[in-house]
Write a protein that holds these residues in place. Structure first.
Motif, PDB file in Angstrom:
ATOM      1  N   HIS A 179     -17.392 -14.073   4.869  1.00  0.00           N
ATOM      2  CA  HIS A 179     -16.317 -13.467   5.536  1.00  0.00           C
ATOM      3  C   HIS A 179     -16.665 -11.795   5.745  1.00  0.00           C
ATOM      4  O   HIS A 179     -17.235 -11.540   4.519  1.00  0.00           O
ATOM      5  N   ASP A 180     -16.103 -11.315   6.379  1.00  0.00           N
ATOM      6  CA  ASP A 180     -16.052  -9.711   6.453  1.00  0.00           C
ATOM      7  C   ASP A 180     -14.495  -9.471   6.877  1.00  0.00           C
ATOM      8  O   ASP A 180     -14.216  -8.461   7.331  1.00  0.00           O
ATOM      9  N   ASP A 181     -13.599 -10.167   6.423  1.00  0.00           N
ATOM     10  CA  ASP A 181     -12.233  -9.944   6.853  1.00  0.00           C
ATOM     11  C   ASP A 181     -11.806  -8.544   6.090  1.00  0.00           C
ATOM     12  O   ASP A 181     -12.153  -8.509   4.966  1.00  0.00           O
ATOM     13  N   ALA A 182     -10.884  -8.038   6.753  1.00  0.00           N
ATOM     14  CA  ALA A 182     -10.135  -6.919   5.783  1.00  0.00           C
ATOM     15  C   ALA A 182      -9.311  -7.469   4.859  1.00  0.00           C
ATOM     16  O   ALA A 182      -8.689  -8.513   5.277  1.00  0.00           O
ATOM     17  N   LEU A 183      -8.841  -6.920   4.051  1.00  0.00           N
ATOM     18  CA  LEU A 183      -7.774  -7.154   3.233  1.00  0.00           C
ATOM     19  C   LEU A 183      -6.365  -6.716   3.532  1.00  0.00           C
ATOM     20  O   LEU A 183      -5.897  -5.639   3.704  1.00  0.00           O
ATOM     21  N   VAL A 184      -5.569  -7.785   4.302  1.00  0.00           N
ATOM     22  CA  VAL A 184      -4.461  -7.624   5.191  1.00  0.00           C
ATOM     23  C   VAL A 184      -3.282  -8.512   4.059  1.00  0.00           C
ATOM     24  O   VAL A 184      -3.610  -9.695   4.072  1.00  0.00           O
ATOM     25  N   VAL A 185      -2.301  -7.762   3.682  1.00  0.00           N
ATOM     26  CA  VAL A 185      -1.171  -8.633   2.916  1.00  0.00           C
ATOM     27  C   VAL A 185       0.212  -8.497   3.541  1.00  0.00           C
ATOM     28  O   VAL A 185       0.488  -7.787   4.422  1.00  0.00           O
ATOM     29  N   ASN A 186       0.979  -9.276   3.047  1.00  0.00           N
ATOM     30  CA  ASN A 186       2.392  -8.863   3.367  1.00  0.00           C
ATOM     31  C   ASN A 186       3.278  -8.502   1.922  1.00  0.00           C
ATOM     32  O   ASN A 186       2.902  -8.809   1.039  1.00  0.00           O
ATOM     33  N   LEU A 187       4.315  -7.675   2.173  1.00  0.00           N
ATOM     34  CA  LEU A 187       4.859  -7.092   1.223  1.00  0.00           C
ATOM     35  C   LEU A 187       6.572  -7.250   1.495  1.00  0.00           C
ATOM     36  O   LEU A 187       6.807  -7.442   2.713  1.00  0.00           O
ATOM     37  N   HIS A 199     -12.635 -11.497  -2.719  1.00  0.00           N
ATOM     38  CA  HIS A 199     -11.726 -12.878  -2.917  1.00  0.00           C
ATOM     39  C   HIS A 199     -10.391 -12.575  -2.156  1.00  0.00           C
ATOM     40  O   HIS A 199      -9.313 -13.405  -2.217  1.00  0.00           O
ATOM     41  N   LEU A 200     -10.242 -11.364  -1.152  1.00  0.00           N
ATOM     42  CA  LEU A 200      -9.220 -11.276  -0.576  1.00  0.00           C
ATOM     43  C   LEU A 200      -7.688 -11.064  -1.403  1.00  0.00           C
ATOM     44  O   LEU A 200      -7.050 -12.064  -1.122  1.00  0.00           O
ATOM     45  N   MET A 201      -7.946 -10.376  -2.420  1.00  0.00           N
ATOM     46  CA  MET A 201      -6.820 -10.395  -3.304  1.00  0.00           C
ATOM     47  C   MET A 201      -6.571  -9.278  -3.975  1.00  0.00           C
ATOM     48  O   MET A 201      -7.539  -8.440  -4.249  1.00  0.00           O
ATOM     49  N   ILE A 202      -5.319  -8.913  -4.256  1.00  0.00           N
ATOM     50  CA  ILE A 202      -5.062  -7.688  -5.331  1.00  0.00           C
ATOM     51  C   ILE A 202      -4.401  -8.517  -6.595  1.00  0.00           C
ATOM     52  O   ILE A 202      -3.645  -9.251  -6.402  1.00  0.00           O
ATOM     53  N   LYS A 203      -4.940  -7.864  -7.915  1.00  0.00           N
ATOM     54  CA  LYS A 203      -4.318  -8.297  -9.021  1.00  0.00           C
ATOM     55  C   LYS A 203      -3.700  -7.085  -9.856  1.00  0.00           C
ATOM     56  O   LYS A 203      -4.227  -5.767  -9.431  1.00  0.00           O
ATOM     57  N   PHE A 204      -2.570  -7.123 -10.663  1.00  0.00           N
ATOM     58  CA  PHE A 204      -2.148  -6.024 -11.117  1.00  0.00           C
ATOM     59  C   PHE A 204      -1.295  -6.501 -12.470  1.00  0.00           C
ATOM     60  O   PHE A 204      -0.829  -7.690 -12.306  1.00  0.00           O
ATOM     61  N   PRO A 205      -1.189  -5.549 -13.425  1.00  0.00           N
ATOM     62  CA  PRO A 205      -0.581  -6.169 -14.617  1.00  0.00           C
ATOM     63  C   PRO A 205       1.068  -5.822 -14.404  1.00  0.00           C
ATOM     64  O   PRO A 205       1.603  -5.100 -13.966  1.00  0.00           O
ATOM     65  N   THR A 206       1.523  -7.197 -15.196  1.00  0.00           N
ATOM     66  CA  THR A 206       3.205  -6.906 -15.043  1.00  0.00           C
ATOM     67  C   THR A 206       3.660  -7.177 -16.599  1.00  0.00           C
ATOM     68  O   THR A 206       2.715  -7.437 -17.375  1.00  0.00           O
ATOM     69  N   GLY A 227      -0.232 -10.181 -12.172  1.00  0.00           N
ATOM     70  CA  GLY A 227       0.592 -10.807 -10.730  1.00  0.00           C
ATOM     71  C   GLY A 227      -0.662 -10.672  -9.578  1.00  0.00           C
ATOM     72  O   GLY A 227      -1.584 -10.117  -9.949  1.00  0.00           O
ATOM     73  N   GLU A 228      -0.351 -11.488  -8.870  1.00  0.00           N
ATOM     74  CA  GLU A 228      -1.328 -11.754  -7.870  1.00  0.00           C
ATOM     75  C   GLU A 228      -0.715 -11.478  -6.405  1.00  0.00           C
ATOM     76  O   GLU A 228       0.299 -11.676  -6.056  1.00  0.00           O
ATOM     77  N   LEU A 229      -1.553 -11.002  -5.569  1.00  0.00           N
ATOM     78  CA  LEU A 229      -1.202 -10.776  -4.073  1.00  0.00           C
ATOM     79  C   LEU A 229      -2.426 -11.217  -3.143  1.00  0.00           C
ATOM     80  O   LEU A 229      -3.458 -10.384  -3.227  1.00  0.00           O
ATOM     81  N   ARG A 230      -2.307 -12.348  -2.323  1.00  0.00           N
ATOM     82  CA  ARG A 230      -3.340 -12.799  -1.885  1.00  0.00           C
ATOM     83  C   ARG A 230      -3.243 -12.341  -0.261  1.00  0.00           C
ATOM     84  O   ARG A 230      -2.169 -12.042   0.365  1.00  0.00           O
ATOM     85  N   GLY A 231      -4.609 -12.040   0.282  1.00  0.00           N
ATOM     86  CA  GLY A 231      -4.643 -11.764   1.586  1.00  0.00           C
ATOM     87  C   GLY A 231      -4.050 -12.766   2.519  1.00  0.00           C
ATOM     88  O   GLY A 231      -3.954 -13.808   2.289  1.00  0.00           O
TER      89      GLY A 231
END
Length: 277
Positions: free
Chosen positions: A147-155, A260-267, A272-276
């Motif tokens: 895939h070549d999708d952009a990383l688009v998320v919901n916040l 992986h279309l994903m963001i990971k961050f420390p808490t 924590g994870e945020l998926r596209g």
């Protein structure tokens, strides 16, 4: 606009932003409204690219390829000096970012950066070690590859669940588009004036309507963080509601993976994870 008679082309509605704020010197034949030029219309470019991928504009592509480009006529040798570029395609730059909008603030910021580069100072180790962040094939199992999708998320922004937020590691300031600002019913008095122009919207400078700081929640409880993010409000059309940029991702210590279309961050409760979306 040669492709205006193509049946596959879907004309959008007129721009939803305030007509009184549209530039009367610019007219878009695609939106049939003032505010920007047809050649700079983002929505039109997106549709054209989609139609090309679907093979519906081959007659126009063939017309452009009848004459071979100069480089095909005269292949460049490995030891030949490369030709100078004919122009530059830039990312979105400018805004306040870490340096601020005033000349004094930017000068102070660059002095700090230079000082760190020269001294090689190492920041103090935090009392509590951050969790190790990594990605595995398991994280990508829900995706269709390649895939070549952009990383688009919901916040979660203020009291709204905001969809279609583009994550862009290459740009320097967070963007909120004015139609969304209006939809969120934010008081215009919360806009802080800024004189920092942005470059990257159709190749020309865009002056934001102002800056607004909003509360953003990322991740699922309890592995989530809540941070204030300062957005520059821009009055132009976009396929996205907002753009999340490099400075904010850095402040979250976030790690992104477009594969992986994903963001990971420390808490405080692990990674924590945020998926596209």
């Amino acid at each position: 606009m040669q492709i205006k008679d193509e049946e596959a082309l879907m004309f959008p509605e007129k721009l939803k932003s305030d007509p009184n704020k549209h530039s009367r010197d610019k007219y878009c034949r695609f939106h049939r409204d003032h505010g920007h030029d047809t050649a700079d219309c983002y929505d039109l470019k997106q549709q054209i690219e989609a139609l090309i991928r679907q093979g519906k504009l081959q007659k126009f592509i063939r017309k452009e390829k009848t004459d071979p480009p100069p480089q095909d006529q005269h292949p460049r040798r490995d030891n030949e000096r490369p030709r100078p570029p004919i122009g530059y395609i830039r990312m979105i730059v400018g805004g306040t970012a870490a340096a601020g909008s005033s000349k004094k603030a930017r000068k102070t910021y660059f002095q700090m950066v230079q000082n760190v580069q020269l001294t090689g100072a190492v920041p103090k180790i935090a009392r509590k070690e951050s969790p190790i962040i990594g990605f595995s094939e398991e994280d990508a199992r829900r995706l269709h590859h390649p895939h070549d999708d952009a990383l688009v998320v919901n916040l979660r922004v203020e009291d709204y669940n905001m969809h279609r937020v583009l994550v862009d590691n290459g740009s320097s300031t967070d963007i909120l588009y004015y139609p969304i600002f209006q939809q969120m019913r934010i008081d215009r008095e919360r806009l802080i004036p800024t004189n920092a122009p942005l470059v990257g919207f159709g190749g020309s400078q865009v002056f934001p309507l102002g800056a607004v700081t909003l509360s953003v929640v990322v991740g699922d409880y309890p592995q989530q963080i809540t941070k204030d993010v300062t957005f520059l409000v821009v009055d132009c059309s976009s396929a996205y509601n907002a753009i999340l940029e490099r400075p904010t991702l850095n402040s979250w210590k976030a790690v992104t993976s477009t594969y992986h279309l994903m963001i990971k961050f420390p808490t405080n409760y692990g990674v924590g994870e945020l998926r596209g979306s």
